[in-house]
Write a protein that holds these residues in place. Structure first.
Motif, mmCIF file in Angstrom:
data_model
loop_
_atom_site.group_PDB
_atom_site.id
_atom_site.type_symbol
_atom_site.label_atom_id
_atom_site.label_comp_id
_atom_site.label_asym_id
_atom_site.label_seq_id
_atom_site.Cartn_x
_atom_site.Cartn_y
_atom_site.Cartn_z
ATOM 1 N N ASP A 1 36.713 35.649 33.669
ATOM 2 C CA ASP A 1 35.616 34.731 33.391
ATOM 3 C C ASP A 1 35.966 33.315 33.848
ATOM 4 O O ASP A 1 35.129 32.617 34.424
ATOM 5 N N LEU A 2 37.212 32.881 33.604
ATOM 6 C CA LEU A 2 37.642 31.563 34.056
ATOM 7 C C LEU A 2 37.532 31.430 35.568
ATOM 8 O O LEU A 2 37.165 30.380 36.095
ATOM 9 N N ALA A 3 37.883 32.521 36.263
ATOM 10 C CA ALA A 3 37.824 32.507 37.720
ATOM 11 C C ALA A 3 36.439 32.866 38.245
ATOM 12 O O ALA A 3 36.267 33.010 39.461
ATOM 13 N N ASP A 4 35.453 32.994 37.347
ATOM 14 C CA ASP A 4 34.087 33.365 37.710
ATOM 15 C C ASP A 4 34.083 34.656 38.541
ATOM 16 O O ASP A 4 33.353 34.776 39.536
ATOM 17 N N ALA A 5 34.919 35.604 38.121
ATOM 18 C CA ALA A 5 35.068 36.853 38.871
ATOM 19 C C ALA A 5 34.505 38.036 38.101
ATOM 20 O O ALA A 5 34.923 39.175 38.318
ATOM 21 N N HIS A 6 33.557 37.800 37.211
ATOM 22 C CA HIS A 6 33.008 38.898 36.414
ATOM 23 C C HIS A 6 32.275 39.910 37.290
ATOM 24 O O HIS A 6 32.130 41.076 36.927
ATOM 25 N N ASP A 7 31.782 39.455 38.480
ATOM 26 C CA ASP A 7 31.093 40.387 39.366
ATOM 27 C C ASP A 7 32.026 41.443 39.937
ATOM 28 O O ASP A 7 31.578 42.503 40.382
ATOM 29 N N VAL A 8 33.345 41.159 39.918
ATOM 30 C CA VAL A 8 34.322 42.135 40.418
ATOM 31 C C VAL A 8 34.299 43.386 39.547
ATOM 32 O O VAL A 8 34.498 44.501 40.033
ATOM 33 N N LEU A 9 34.061 43.213 38.262
ATOM 34 C CA LEU A 9 34.006 44.365 37.360
ATOM 35 C C LEU A 9 32.897 45.331 37.756
ATOM 36 O O LEU A 9 33.007 46.545 37.546
ATOM 37 N N ASP A 10 31.804 44.783 38.319
ATOM 38 C CA ASP A 10 30.711 45.641 38.775
ATOM 39 C C ASP A 10 31.024 46.261 40.136
ATOM 40 O O ASP A 10 30.529 47.344 40.454
ATOM 41 N N SER A 11 31.840 45.574 40.931
ATOM 42 C CA SER A 11 32.170 46.070 42.275
ATOM 43 C C SER A 11 33.203 47.183 42.234
ATOM 44 O O SER A 11 33.228 48.040 43.122
ATOM 45 N N VAL A 12 34.059 47.160 41.230
ATOM 46 C CA VAL A 12 35.124 48.164 41.127
ATOM 47 C C VAL A 12 34.681 49.251 40.156
ATOM 48 O O VAL A 12 34.413 48.961 38.988
ATOM 49 N N PRO A 13 34.589 50.497 40.595
ATOM 50 C CA PRO A 13 34.235 51.584 39.669
ATOM 51 C C PRO A 13 35.210 51.641 38.499
ATOM 52 O O PRO A 13 36.420 51.489 38.683
ATOM 53 N N ASP A 14 34.684 51.805 37.301
ATOM 54 C CA ASP A 14 35.480 51.861 36.067
ATOM 55 C C ASP A 14 36.048 50.511 35.670
ATOM 56 O O ASP A 14 36.927 50.442 34.797
ATOM 57 N N GLY A 15 35.600 49.422 36.289
ATOM 58 C CA GLY A 15 35.995 48.090 35.848
ATOM 59 C C GLY A 15 37.495 47.856 35.894
ATOM 60 O O GLY A 15 38.140 48.073 36.922
ATOM 61 N N LEU A 16 38.052 47.424 34.771
ATOM 62 C CA LEU A 16 39.489 47.119 34.722
ATOM 63 C C LEU A 16 40.348 48.340 35.019
ATOM 64 O O LEU A 16 41.463 48.218 35.516
ATOM 65 N N ASP A 17 39.853 49.513 34.711
ATOM 66 C CA ASP A 17 40.611 50.743 34.959
ATOM 67 C C ASP A 17 40.358 51.312 36.345
ATOM 68 O O ASP A 17 40.932 52.342 36.705
ATOM 69 N N GLY A 18 39.514 50.662 37.110
ATOM 70 C CA GLY A 18 39.213 51.146 38.456
ATOM 71 C C GLY A 18 40.343 50.854 39.423
ATOM 72 O O GLY A 18 41.143 49.931 39.229
ATOM 73 N N GLU A 19 40.386 51.629 40.486
ATOM 74 C CA GLU A 19 41.455 51.511 41.478
ATOM 75 C C GLU A 19 41.050 50.554 42.596
ATOM 76 O O GLU A 19 39.959 50.652 43.153
ATOM 77 N N LEU A 20 41.959 49.632 42.910
ATOM 78 C CA LEU A 20 41.795 48.771 44.076
ATOM 79 C C LEU A 20 42.579 49.358 45.237
ATOM 80 O O LEU A 20 43.731 49.767 45.069
ATOM 81 N N PRO A 21 42.005 49.407 46.435
ATOM 82 C CA PRO A 21 42.782 49.869 47.593
ATOM 83 C C PRO A 21 43.772 48.800 48.026
ATOM 84 O O PRO A 21 43.786 47.680 47.498
ATOM 85 N N GLU A 22 44.591 49.134 48.995
ATOM 86 C CA GLU A 22 45.590 48.189 49.496
ATOM 87 C C GLU A 22 44.921 46.912 49.983
ATOM 88 O O GLU A 22 43.891 46.940 50.672
ATOM 89 N N LYS A 23 45.494 45.774 49.583
ATOM 90 C CA LYS A 23 45.010 44.444 49.932
ATOM 91 C C LYS A 23 43.603 44.165 49.389
ATOM 92 O O LYS A 23 42.952 43.208 49.808
#
Length: 607
Positions: free
Chosen positions: A447-469
């Motif tokens: 929220d501080l980094a105004d990155a709440h939209d990332v939670l919608d972009s990554v399936p499963d939110g915080l538990d979602g997998e990010l690919p390399e880089k």
């Protein structure tokens, strides 16, 4: 159940491959000794089976079915069960030894890569480092997986030689002399095999490097139309790897063929002698069966010995490559300094050359007409290269950073560079690099980094997998995730280099306000020329030609509180992000000397 990888892989000797392998053996001596014990039991049981079989046959021929034959059959059953149990348990220890050595080696390579900084890419191609983990570490572990069977085979060979001498001295001498001869003949191929494996490993490492470089520069190659050139280079190197692999395969095929031919010839010779001795009445029928059983069994120890030689050869080749990585001297912290005590919390951080000073509890912005210049100063504050920064000392509480424990410096001073790297894994793991943060902390940082939209972009939110880089995220999202990660470390001193350069103005304004509020009361440096950020910081420090020339609030520097020359220089830098049509006040005389010395430094109304 054993937890791998280890919490601390240790500090290995780097004198040579044998020294390193010996160090690994001492590190896992417990499971290695257990594996060897199982191997000895297994092969000892196998060695006694032909002997007991021959005795049982002779007893049966002499006395018929009776107690002696039943006891012999029971002994055979017990040896078989004991051998099977030792084999099953020993295999588990073999795998444990293999994984332990391989993971330890991988950890050491990873630790060296992380600590060495840019020094490792200056000394070694990227492909060599990748291959050290992907291939060489497994080769190092392989030698420990086959060691127990090799030691057990040696034990079995000694037991068989003694038992054969008891049956017949000539047959015992054939075993004693013939088996080492077979092993020596097979060993003649080990050296050329090792040489060809080294050549193949070198070519493979260069191919990996070429592939990594091509992929990382793919966009540039497409832009200049150079794809075909690099494709041709990759094709040529790939063919060289194939050719070297064929050379290895030819030598390996000869070795495999001789592994069958030579022990088979040994079996034929031993059985031929035993059969003639049985016809002559020198040995009994049971002893003839024992002779054949030993002849057939001894092919297994020969095969294990050859396998151990091959594994050792590959391990030596791989260890040399691993040691080349481990010998890289880290850019920072390689040479222990004066072991100075860490200054107390709240001590100022000062770059002596530029004069940039971070005092406790203030959010400061660093501005320069040359973004590389200000970024270089910020990087120095994090102590990334002791050699290059020897002439540009940075002091924490009056003590040079290079004289302080590097781990403590990393804990207290965090520098988030302009080109952040994200790693594959869950979003939560990528954010919580120091561990211990709760889900509420992670969400608050996003929220501080105004990155709440990332939670919608990554399936499963915080538990979602990010690919390399973090390739699934946009450039702005990656930057904001990196900012949230830096904020979660919650260091005493936080240095952020262009943390909002990839976001739009509205997002930047929200981040600037939240960042200033969140870090208020803690030492923070933001390298930026954005007025949206500068308007929220406690102080702006203006650098020109690598030297601090003015400091003050954003408004004070714009209003000329530090002098008209400073105001003109400052407005020229930050004005690039203001209204392009906004004129420079005529009172700011741009005809004055462009160079400002440290003596001209004014506070510009700074508190």
């Amino acid at each position: 159940m054993r937890s791998l990888p280890l919490a601390d892989p240790g500090t290995p000797p780097l004198r040579g491959p044998l020294t390193y392998l010996g160090w690994l053996a001492r590190r896992q001596w417990g499971i290695l000794l257990a594996a060897v014990a199982c191997g000895v039991v297994q092969f000892a049981c196998q060695a006694f089976l032909p002997y007991l079989t021959g005795r049982a046959i002779d007893d049966g021929l002499e006395q018929g079915f009776g107690p002696d034959l039943l006891r012999a059959a029971g002994s055979l059953l017990a040896l078989g069960l004991l051998s099977a149990g030792a084999s099953a348990v020993g295999h588990r220890f073999d795998v444990a030894n293999w994984l332990r050595a391989a993971f330890t080696t991988s950890q050491l390579v990873g630790r060296t890569s992380a600590r060495a900084g840019h020094a490792i890419t200056a000394e070694l191609p990227t492909g060599e480092v990748v291959s050290a983990v992907a291939n060489d570490a497994l080769r190092v572990g392989e030698v420990f997986a086959v060691m127990a069977r090799f030691v057990g085979s040696l034990t079995a060979y000694g037991a068989v030689a003694v038992l054969m001498l008891r049956v017949s001295v000539p047959l015992g001498l054939v075993v004693l002399l013939g088996l080492p001869t077979v092993a020596a003949a097979l060993g003649l191929l080990v050296k050329p095999l090792q040489r060809r494996q080294s050549e193949q490993r070198e070519a493979s490492g260069r191919l990996t490097t070429l592939g990594a470089d091509t992929v990382s520069g793919l966009r540039v190659l497409r832009g200049i139309g150079g794809e075909s050139v690099f494709t041709g280079r990759y094709r040529s190197q790939s063919q060289l790897v194939r050719e070297r692999g064929e050379h290895v395969a030819v030598t390996q095929s000869w070795l495999d063929a001789l592994q069958v031919l030579l022990p088979g010839s040994f079996v034929i010779a031993l059985v031929w002698m035993g059969a003639h001795m049985a016809l002559a009445g020198t040995i009994t029928p049971g002893q003839l069966v024992t002779t054949y059983g030993y002849a057939a069994f001894l092919g297994w120890p020969v095969q294990n010995a050859t396998e151990f030689l091959q594994a050792t050869t590959r391990a030596l080749v791989g260890t040399r490559k691993v040691l080349a990585v481990l010998r890289v001297v880290p850019a920072a912290g390689a040479v222990p300094g004066a072991a100075s005590a860490m200054p107390p919390a709240g001590s100022p951080l000062v770059d002596e050359v530029s004069g940039v000073t971070l005092t406790t509890g203030r959010v400061v912005a660093l501005v320069s007409a040359d973004p590389d210049e200000s970024a270089h100063i910020a990087t120095r504050l994090g102590r990334f290269d002791d050699g290059d920064e020897a002439a540009t000392p940075v002091l924490l509480g009056g003590v040079p950073l290079r004289d302080l424990p590097l781990a403590e410096v990393r804990r207290r001073v965090v520098v988030a560079e302009a080109m952040p790297q994200l790693f594959s894994g869950t979003l939560a793991a990528g954010l919580d690099v120091r561990g211990g943060a709760s889900r509420e902390d992670l969400l608050a940082a996003l929220d501080l980094a105004d990155a709440h939209d990332v939670l919608d972009s990554v399936p499963d939110g915080l538990d979602g997998e990010l690919p390399e880089k973090g390739r699934s995220l946009s450039g702005g999202q990656r930057q904001r995730v990196a900012l949230a990660r830096a904020l979660l470390t919650d260091p005493e001193i936080l240095v952020l280099v262009e943390p909002t350069s990839a976001v739009d103005a509205h997002t930047e304004a929200r981040i600037a306000a939240r960042l200033a509020d969140a870090r208020r009361g803690r030492t923070t440096l933001v390298v930026t020329a954005s007025p949206l950020v500068l308007d929220h910081v406690d102080e702006v420090q203006l650098v020109q030609d690598g030297v601090l020339v003015a400091r003050g609030t954003h408004a004070a520097l714009l209003d000329g509180a530090a002098g008209p020359e400073v105001a003109a220089r400052y407005r020229a830098v930050v004005g690039r992000q203001l209204d392009d049509d906004l004129p420079v006040e005529p009172t700011y005389d741009d005809t004055h000397d462009d160079h400002l010395s440290p003596a001209d430094l004014t506070t510009g109304g700074a508190a």
